[in-house]
Design an enzyme around this catalytic site. Structure first.
Site, PDB file in Angstrom:
ATOM      1  N   HIS A 261       0.828  -1.217   0.000  1.00 39.77           N
ATOM      2  CA  HIS A 261       0.000   0.000   0.000  1.00 39.77           C
ATOM      3  C   HIS A 261       0.861   1.265   0.000  1.00 39.77           C
ATOM      4  O   HIS A 261       0.830   2.028  -0.943  1.00 39.77           O
ATOM      5  CB  HIS A 261      -1.023   0.046   1.142  1.00 39.77           C
ATOM      6  CG  HIS A 261      -1.945  -1.129   1.161  1.00 39.77           C
ATOM      7  ND1 HIS A 261      -2.727  -1.463   0.082  1.00 39.77           N
ATOM      8  CD2 HIS A 261      -2.188  -2.075   2.112  1.00 39.77           C
ATOM      9  CE1 HIS A 261      -3.425  -2.552   0.371  1.00 39.77           C
ATOM     10  NE2 HIS A 261      -3.116  -2.947   1.585  1.00 39.77           N
ATOM     11  N   ASP A 312      -4.864  -8.023  -3.598  1.00 37.18           N
ATOM     12  CA  ASP A 312      -5.178  -7.871  -2.184  1.00 37.18           C
ATOM     13  C   ASP A 312      -6.493  -8.533  -1.785  1.00 37.18           C
ATOM     14  O   ASP A 312      -6.570  -9.731  -1.596  1.00 37.18           O
ATOM     15  CB  ASP A 312      -5.152  -6.375  -1.831  1.00 37.18           C
ATOM     16  CG  ASP A 312      -5.178  -6.110  -0.332  1.00 37.18           C
ATOM     17  OD1 ASP A 312      -5.202  -7.085   0.441  1.00 37.18           O
ATOM     18  OD2 ASP A 312      -5.195  -4.938   0.085  1.00 37.18           O
TER      19      ASP A 312
HETATM   20 ZN   LIG Z   1      -3.449  -6.860   2.448  1.00 36.28          ZN
END
Ligand SMILES: [Zn+2]
Length: 435
Positions: A261, A312
């Site tokens: 991220h 993800d």
């Molecule tokens: Zn994750």
């Protein structure tokens, strides 16, 4: 030995036309020839190296299309995710992950980084084999015909100075030392590597970080980093430093590490990550779905951080869309186009993603690399008329017509060669969890 003739192929030096790839499980030769030899498998369109999905939580796939009714935040989404996690056992997780990895395979993914933290029974006890859930994930990847790096995750706390909530009990080994002992029993296999992960600075206390880093010992080490402003605020309040600085102090940054991220970063955070050659894995569709924000991808790359891509939580499984969304995020954030050139996006999808997962030879069409090929058509309603060198800025996973992993065709036209109809497989595995 099989010969694949590619109408166009993305080689390390860029796009070429009329490329012959000779391969067993690895690529033996790459040459440019005008016409396909009679015995060659002909791959129309643009052939890319296999895509690496560098950040996956396979079980999150069961939340797709079920979390949009009531608004909320990342944190309310997380509560739904915990309710799902509580329902998994090694058998149901094998069925779900097999279907999810098959979905990845038909989309062109030949290697997945599974950030795995649902380790133990829901009551916080232990399975007979304490690695049973990880074993299920490795088996799922093998049955889907793709490689896996199991990023076995240390998860010890419910937040900074916060004990585990009951629904988080199954994620924890109790201490970093116990986590390290458990993962030391795992061995690599031809299709599987074992890496490590720090769930986040929320879930691993400062005093335990260095132990996790030592146990990772030059294997891939991944960590969720600054996905939400609340993580930064809690870290600054408790420790007086940002999450990136805390990882730096613990010796956790470096070329074997990937920050996932990396959304809310300071200028110093970017310098620390780039200067240490720590990778950054962006998950643009998840970051949009969870209202995380848009991270400084271009600045990280310019500072020295290799960029990879992940799906993800699998709101969609489409590596081509993730690559495009990386560039689109930059355009929305800066008001400028072309923040990443088409070749940089291919690198993030392929070589950089594989390197982040500990497969440095993979993700390139070159002798010695695993024979992973992803053919994208130029004749669909989405791609007709595209310049071959830019097709990945228009194509979707539905345009992936042939996927070869380790020299073997694993998917054709959205259909898995050995597992069959992936939609049916997903439907059955997900319905079982919710009923
Ligand atoms: Zn994750």
């Amino acid at each position: 030995m099989t010969a694949f003739w590619c109408e166009h192929a993305w080689l390390p030096g860029g796009l070429r036309s009329g490329v012959l790839v000779e391969a067993s499980d690895t690529i033996r030769g790459v040459s440019e020839v005008d016409k396909p030899p009679p015995d060659a498998v002909r791959l129309a369109g643009v052939v890319f190296p296999g895509f690496a999905n560098a950040h996956s939580h396979a079980f999150h796939r069961a939340l797709r299309g079920r979390t949009h009714a009531d608004g909320g935040t990342f944190w309310t989404w997380r509560a739904a995710m915990y309710r799902l996690a509580a329902r998994l056992d090694p058998d149901s997780y094998l069925r779900l992950a097999r279907a999810v990895y098959a979905e990845m395979a038909v989309a062109g993914v030949t290697c997945v980084g599974e950030f795995h933290y649902v380790h133990h029974p829901a009551d916080g006890g232990r399975y007979d084999d304490p690695n049973a859930m990880g074993v299920a994930l490795r088996q799922a990847a093998a049955e889907a015909g793709i490689r896996i790096t199991l990023l076995d995750t240390c998860y010890l706390a419910g937040g900074i100075d916060t004990p585990l909530a009951p629904e988080q009990a199954r994620f924890s080994d109790g201490s970093a030392d116990a986590w390290a002992r458990r993962i030391s029993a795992q061995r690599p296999a031809s299709h599987a590597r074992v890496g490590a992960a720090i769930h986040s600075v929320r879930a691993v206390p400062r005093a335990e970080l260095a132990l996790v880093v030592a146990a990772a010992a030059r294997r891939p080490l991944h960590v969720h980093l600054s996905e939400q402003p609340a993580e930064n605020e809690a870290c600054l309040a408790a420790y007086g430093v940002t999450p990136t600085d805390l990882l730096y102090e613990a010796g956790a940054l470096g070329p074997d590490t990937t920050a996932v991220h990396a959304t809310h970063l300071s200028t110093r955070d970017i310098e620390l990550l780039g200067g240490s050659r720590t990778g950054a894995c962006f998950c643009p569709t998840t970051e949009a779905d969870l209202a995380d924000g848009i991270g400084p991808a271009r600045e990280l790359r310019d500072a020295g951080a290799p960029l990879s891509l992940g799906s993800d939580q699998h709101a969609v499984v489409d590596p081509l869309l993730e690559a495009r969304a990386l560039e689109h995020g930059e355009r929305l954030r800066t008001g400028r186009r072309g923040r990443f050139d088409p070749g940089e996006l291919v690198t993030a999808l392929t070589a950089a993603g594989h390197a982040a997962l500990g497969w440095p030879m993979a993700g390139r069409l070159a002798p010695g690399a695993p024979a992973d090929l992803v053919a994208v058509g130029l004749d669909s309603v989405r791609t007709a008329g595209c310049a071959p060198s830019q097709v990945h800025l228009a194509a979707s996973a539905a345009d992936v017509h042939t996927v070869v992993a380790g020299g073997r065709v694993i998917a054709r036209d959205g259909h898995h060669e050995t597992l069959g109809d992936v939609g049916k497989l997903l439907g059955a595995a997900i319905e079982e969890l919710w009923t």
